[in-house]
Design a protein around this motif. Structure first.
Motif, PDB file in Angstrom:
ATOM      1  N   SER A 140       1.229  -0.938  -0.086  1.00 32.82           N
ATOM      2  CA  SER A 140      -0.003  -0.181  -0.179  1.00 32.82           C
ATOM      3  C   SER A 140       0.640   1.107   0.366  1.00 32.82           C
ATOM      4  O   SER A 140       2.026   1.681   0.752  1.00 32.82           O
ATOM      5  N   ASP A 141       0.786   2.054  -0.918  1.00 30.18           N
ATOM      6  CA  ASP A 141       1.678   3.475  -0.422  1.00 30.18           C
ATOM      7  C   ASP A 141       0.180   4.432  -0.723  1.00 30.18           C
ATOM      8  O   ASP A 141       0.747   5.779  -1.320  1.00 30.18           O
ATOM      9  N   VAL A 142      -0.422   4.249  -0.185  1.00 33.71           N
ATOM     10  CA  VAL A 142      -1.482   5.136  -0.244  1.00 33.71           C
ATOM     11  C   VAL A 142      -1.257   6.571   0.547  1.00 33.71           C
ATOM     12  O   VAL A 142      -0.581   6.591   2.212  1.00 33.71           O
ATOM     13  N   VAL A 143      -1.686   8.010  -0.037  1.00 37.63           N
ATOM     14  CA  VAL A 143      -0.116   8.752   0.475  1.00 37.63           C
ATOM     15  C   VAL A 143      -0.590   9.575   1.846  1.00 37.63           C
ATOM     16  O   VAL A 143       0.071   9.718   2.518  1.00 37.63           O
ATOM     17  N   SER A 144      -2.498   9.527   2.210  1.00 29.87           N
ATOM     18  CA  SER A 144      -2.805  10.005   3.169  1.00 29.87           C
ATOM     19  C   SER A 144      -3.189   8.867   4.104  1.00 29.87           C
ATOM     20  O   SER A 144      -3.858   9.121   5.525  1.00 29.87           O
ATOM     21  N   ASP A 145      -2.550   7.544   4.239  1.00 31.28           N
ATOM     22  CA  ASP A 145      -2.318   6.616   5.562  1.00 31.28           C
ATOM     23  C   ASP A 145      -1.233   6.829   6.039  1.00 31.28           C
ATOM     24  O   ASP A 145      -0.010   5.585   4.791  1.00 31.28           O
ATOM     25  N   SER A 146      -0.365   7.599   6.874  1.00 30.91           N
ATOM     26  CA  SER A 146       0.336   6.604   7.602  1.00 30.91           C
ATOM     27  C   SER A 146       0.616   5.100   8.342  1.00 30.91           C
ATOM     28  O   SER A 146       1.990   5.329   8.857  1.00 30.91           O
ATOM     29  N   GLN A 147      -0.270   4.673   7.787  1.00 31.17           N
ATOM     30  CA  GLN A 147       0.237   3.100   8.674  1.00 31.17           C
ATOM     31  C   GLN A 147       0.098   2.339   7.467  1.00 31.17           C
ATOM     32  O   GLN A 147       0.145   0.789   7.862  1.00 31.17           O
ATOM     33  N   ASN A 148       1.018   2.960   6.169  1.00 37.24           N
ATOM     34  CA  ASN A 148       1.187   1.715   5.409  1.00 37.24           C
ATOM     35  C   ASN A 148       2.104   0.920   5.845  1.00 37.24           C
ATOM     36  O   ASN A 148       2.189  -0.777   5.666  1.00 37.24           O
ATOM     37  N   HIS A 149       3.052   1.305   6.426  1.00 37.06           N
ATOM     38  CA  HIS A 149       4.830   0.305   7.025  1.00 37.06           C
ATOM     39  C   HIS A 149       3.947  -0.993   7.701  1.00 37.06           C
ATOM     40  O   HIS A 149       4.155  -1.952   7.853  1.00 37.06           O
ATOM     41  N   THR A 150       2.569  -0.136   8.735  1.00 36.08           N
ATOM     42  CA  THR A 150       2.165  -1.224  10.113  1.00 36.08           C
ATOM     43  C   THR A 150       1.451  -2.045   9.104  1.00 36.08           C
ATOM     44  O   THR A 150       1.741  -3.214   9.394  1.00 36.08           O
ATOM     45  N   PHE A 151       0.676  -1.891   8.169  1.00 28.04           N
ATOM     46  CA  PHE A 151       0.366  -3.210   7.306  1.00 28.04           C
ATOM     47  C   PHE A 151       1.147  -4.063   6.837  1.00 28.04           C
ATOM     48  O   PHE A 151       0.803  -5.298   6.684  1.00 28.04           O
ATOM     49  N   HIS A 152       1.872  -3.337   6.305  1.00 23.81           N
ATOM     50  CA  HIS A 152       3.257  -4.161   5.748  1.00 23.81           C
ATOM     51  C   HIS A 152       3.643  -5.308   7.095  1.00 23.81           C
ATOM     52  O   HIS A 152       4.966  -6.642   6.343  1.00 23.81           O
ATOM     53  N   GLN A 153       4.108  -4.968   7.802  1.00 23.00           N
ATOM     54  CA  GLN A 153       4.948  -5.389   9.479  1.00 23.00           C
ATOM     55  C   GLN A 153       3.863  -6.144   9.706  1.00 23.00           C
ATOM     56  O   GLN A 153       3.914  -7.624   9.974  1.00 23.00           O
ATOM     57  N   ILE A 154       2.744  -6.542   9.627  1.00 30.01           N
ATOM     58  CA  ILE A 154       1.440  -7.159   9.869  1.00 30.01           C
ATOM     59  C   ILE A 154       1.430  -8.466   9.299  1.00 30.01           C
ATOM     60  O   ILE A 154       1.583  -9.463   9.815  1.00 30.01           O
ATOM     61  N   LEU A 155       1.303  -7.973   7.911  1.00 35.08           N
ATOM     62  CA  LEU A 155       1.883  -9.180   6.645  1.00 35.08           C
ATOM     63  C   LEU A 155       2.743 -10.127   6.944  1.00 35.08           C
ATOM     64  O   LEU A 155       3.320 -11.275   6.221  1.00 35.08           O
ATOM     65  N   LYS A 156       4.237  -9.082   7.758  1.00 33.22           N
ATOM     66  CA  LYS A 156       5.324 -10.233   6.946  1.00 33.22           C
ATOM     67  C   LYS A 156       5.363 -10.821   8.322  1.00 33.22           C
ATOM     68  O   LYS A 156       6.439 -12.064   8.288  1.00 33.22           O
ATOM     69  N   THR A 157       5.153 -10.718   9.389  1.00 28.45           N
ATOM     70  CA  THR A 157       5.750 -11.277  11.051  1.00 28.45           C
ATOM     71  C   THR A 157       4.172 -11.420  11.527  1.00 28.45           C
ATOM     72  O   THR A 157       4.065 -12.272  12.424  1.00 28.45           O
ATOM     73  N   GLY A 158       2.949 -11.503  11.077  1.00 25.48           N
ATOM     74  CA  GLY A 158       1.730 -12.186  11.543  1.00 25.48           C
ATOM     75  C   GLY A 158       1.373 -11.361  13.332  1.00 25.48           C
ATOM     76  O   GLY A 158       0.655 -11.732  14.084  1.00 25.48           O
ATOM     77  N   LYS A 159       2.195  -9.892  14.211  1.00 20.97           N
ATOM     78  CA  LYS A 159       2.585  -9.484  14.865  1.00 20.97           C
ATOM     79  C   LYS A 159       1.684  -8.358  14.455  1.00 20.97           C
ATOM     80  O   LYS A 159       1.977  -7.212  13.746  1.00 20.97           O
TER      81      LYS A 159
END
Length: 571
Positions: A140-159
């Motif tokens: 997700s590269d959504v401009v106004s979503d500051s949680q893109n990194h959070t989404f990616h980390q959840i998918l990577k780690t499951g945490k």
């Protein structure tokens, strides 16, 4: 339309294709917004579907909806419609995968579904068959979503992070809890495996692959009935953001959000600001073509350099300033010209011409000359001439096409001269009589503008008219036939011809108009005397009675005055 409408695909079938074409939630999309209600509804639907399927052993499927996308230049599936559902499905799959892979009980079904889900979440090495859990299949590269990194980390780690309040984290945790509840509520230990199998192999979508972004957006806006469709402004925001250096991105988002909020408060749309901006760019490019181009096509294809224009947001702010001022007529901080009563009055007249074409030159003039010496006087002179030009030509022909070409020429002239040449068709011969007739009996779309013009100029109104005013018929719209025929010596038909004449119309505050109602002149004079509208307030002083002859007399006075004043303003 250049698009491929695939047959139904299961979730597994669609996500398997992402090994070759990863999924991208592009920068111009809106933030992930699903909450617990949507998450619970999705899980509940899948749960009920599973229970029914176990009972009936049917081959029916659960339809999730459409996914509209196109493959971008980087070979990614760029999602135009379906991002909320798709993001949620990825979170659900990751929650299931985490539960299965960390379970103390290993079953053949569990191992099977671990192997099935892995290549739907992570890139799989073609040679070894192993997955790389740091290489996820959706971004997700959504401009106004500051949680893109959070989404990616959840998918990577499951945490998730402890205490996280973002939608990605909350929904992921909700899926995990709903998963546990499903197991605890079913006596059949294999029910959860049926649930997973139904999610992967019996939950379907219709992928719609468009050849271009434009086609995908057209399809989306046609199909979408669940909320606001993506606008060109969303696309521009994403494109601008993508072109910025990293150190400028945070500031851009902050400034965009402020402008977006101000635009909403002004009851405008960001889309409209860009539309006005397009006319400004067209004027600077000497573009007088009367065929208005499509906004996104023009800006991205003909003027792509606007994406890197450091003054873009400032220009949009200035455009909003004029649009807002034209509505509320309130003084603007540090803008002395905005305190000028006459400028406010002419803006209120332009608004009442009931078309958009006055806006473009008014805005272009401001953007071009706002820092010029003597701007206040120049702007007043320009706006007055613009009003007269549009009013006269629109009155005579009453067609937008009659003012399009001259306005576009004027736009170009403005960029070169603070006192631009007006190239509206000259009024000669028969048109002079037509205009006289249109002043006496103004067209319904220009009636308010003319009545207000007369009120401001003929009686030297020293303030803006009250916000809530209405057209008052001095001679009422309903009457007794005996009075008309026997007392006044007029017929109904003849009097009706005069009813909407300019001589019988005057502005009156709504609350006074309600009291005045449909009474005759003698009864209404009391309300006129209370009015803050100078021309209305003076009627009872200037006339002892009001007969059809008075309307005709006043018609003549107003026609003479308006023509003289129009000539002055047109100089």
């Amino acid at each position: 339309m250049a698009a491929v409408f695939d047959e139904f695909k299961t979730i597994a079938e669609f996500l398997q294709t992402t090994q070759k074409e990863k999924i991208l939630i592009p920068e111009y999309q809106r933030p992930y917004a699903w909450g617990f209600d949507q998450i619970e509804a999705l899980f509940s639907d899948l749960k009920d579907f599973t229970i029914d399927k176990i009972k009936d052993k049917t081959q029916e499927t659960y339809f999730l909806g459409t996914i509209v996308y196109f493959v971008n230049d980087n070979g990614e599936k760029e999602i135009i419609d379906g991002q909320q559902r798709l993001t949620s499905i990825m979170l659900l799959l990751r929650a299931i995968y985490e539960k299965l892979s960390t379970s103390e009980i290993t079953t053949p079904e569990g191992l099977n579904f671990i192997n099935k889900i892995e290549p739907l979440l992570f890139i799989k090495n073609e040679m070894t068959g192993q997955v790389d859990k740091d290489d996820i299949l959706i971004r997700s590269d959504v401009v106004s979503d500051s949680q893109n990194h959070t989404f990616h980390q959840i998918l990577k780690t499951g945490k998730t992070q402890s205490g996280a309040k973002d939608n990605y984290s909350k929904n992921y945790e909700s899926f995990s809890k709903l998963y546990d509840e499903f197991i605890s509520q079913n006596s059949d230990p294999k029910a959860i495996y049926y649930f997973i199998n139904n999610l992967l192999n019996y939950t379907t979508i219709i992928p719609i692959k468009a050849k271009t972004q434009d086609t995908a957006l057209t399809i989306f806006n046609t199909l979408n009935d669940r909320g606001m469709p993506l606008s060109d402004a969303d696309i521009f925001k994403g494109k601008i953001y993508k072109n910025l250096d990293d150190d400028k991105k945070v500031k851009f988002i902050q400034e965009w959000k402020i402008l977006e909020n101000e635009t909403e408060l002004a009851n405008e749309k960001m889309q409209n600001l860009f539309y006005m901006y397009m006319f400004y760019l067209r004027a600077k490019a000497d573009d007088k073509d009367t065929t208005t181009p499509k906004l996104r096509s023009y800006l991205l294809k003909k003027k792509p350099e606007f994406l890197r224009d450091d003054d873009l947001l400032e220009n949009l702010r200035q455009i909003l300033k004029i649009l807002k001022f034209s509505k509320d007529l309130k003084d603007i901080d540090d803008e002395v010209w905005s305190e000028n009563l006459q400028i406010k009055q002419v803006f209120s007249l332009l608004v009442l011409t009931n078309n958009e074409w006055w806006k473009y030159p008014s805005i272009i003039y401001y953007l071009t000359h706002k820092n010029s010496p003597n701007f206040e006087n120049l702007y007043l002179k320009f706006l007055r001439k613009l009003f007269v030009s549009i009013f006269q030509r629109y009155s005579i022909e009453h067609a937008i096409n009659s003012i399009k070409a001259p306005v576009l020429k004027l736009n170009v002239e403005i960029t070169n001269n603070a006192e631009p040449k007006f190239d509206f068709k000259e009024i000669l011969g028969d048109e002079e009589n037509i205009l006289k007739g249109k002043i006496i009996a103004p067209h319904v779309n220009l009636r308010y503008a003319l009545v207000l013009f007369v009120a401001y100029e003929m009686a030297n109104q020293t303030e803006i008219l009250p916000e809530r005013w209405e057209l008052e018929h001095i001679f009422p719209q309903k009457w007794q036939n005996t009075y008309i025929e026997q007392t006044l010596g007029w017929t109904d038909a003849k009097l009706k011809e005069l009813l909407w004449n300019i001589g019988n119309l005057t502005p009156l505050e709504k609350k006074l108009n309600i009291v005045a109602s449909n009474g005759y002149f003698d009864k209404k004079k009391t309300e006129y005397a209370k009015s803050k509208v100078a021309i209305t307030n003076g009627i009872d002083k200037n006339y002892n009675e009001w007969k059809p002859e008075n309307i005709i007399e006043r018609n003549g006075e107003i026609v003479k005055f308006v023509k003289e004043k129009f000539n002055q303003w047109a100089q």
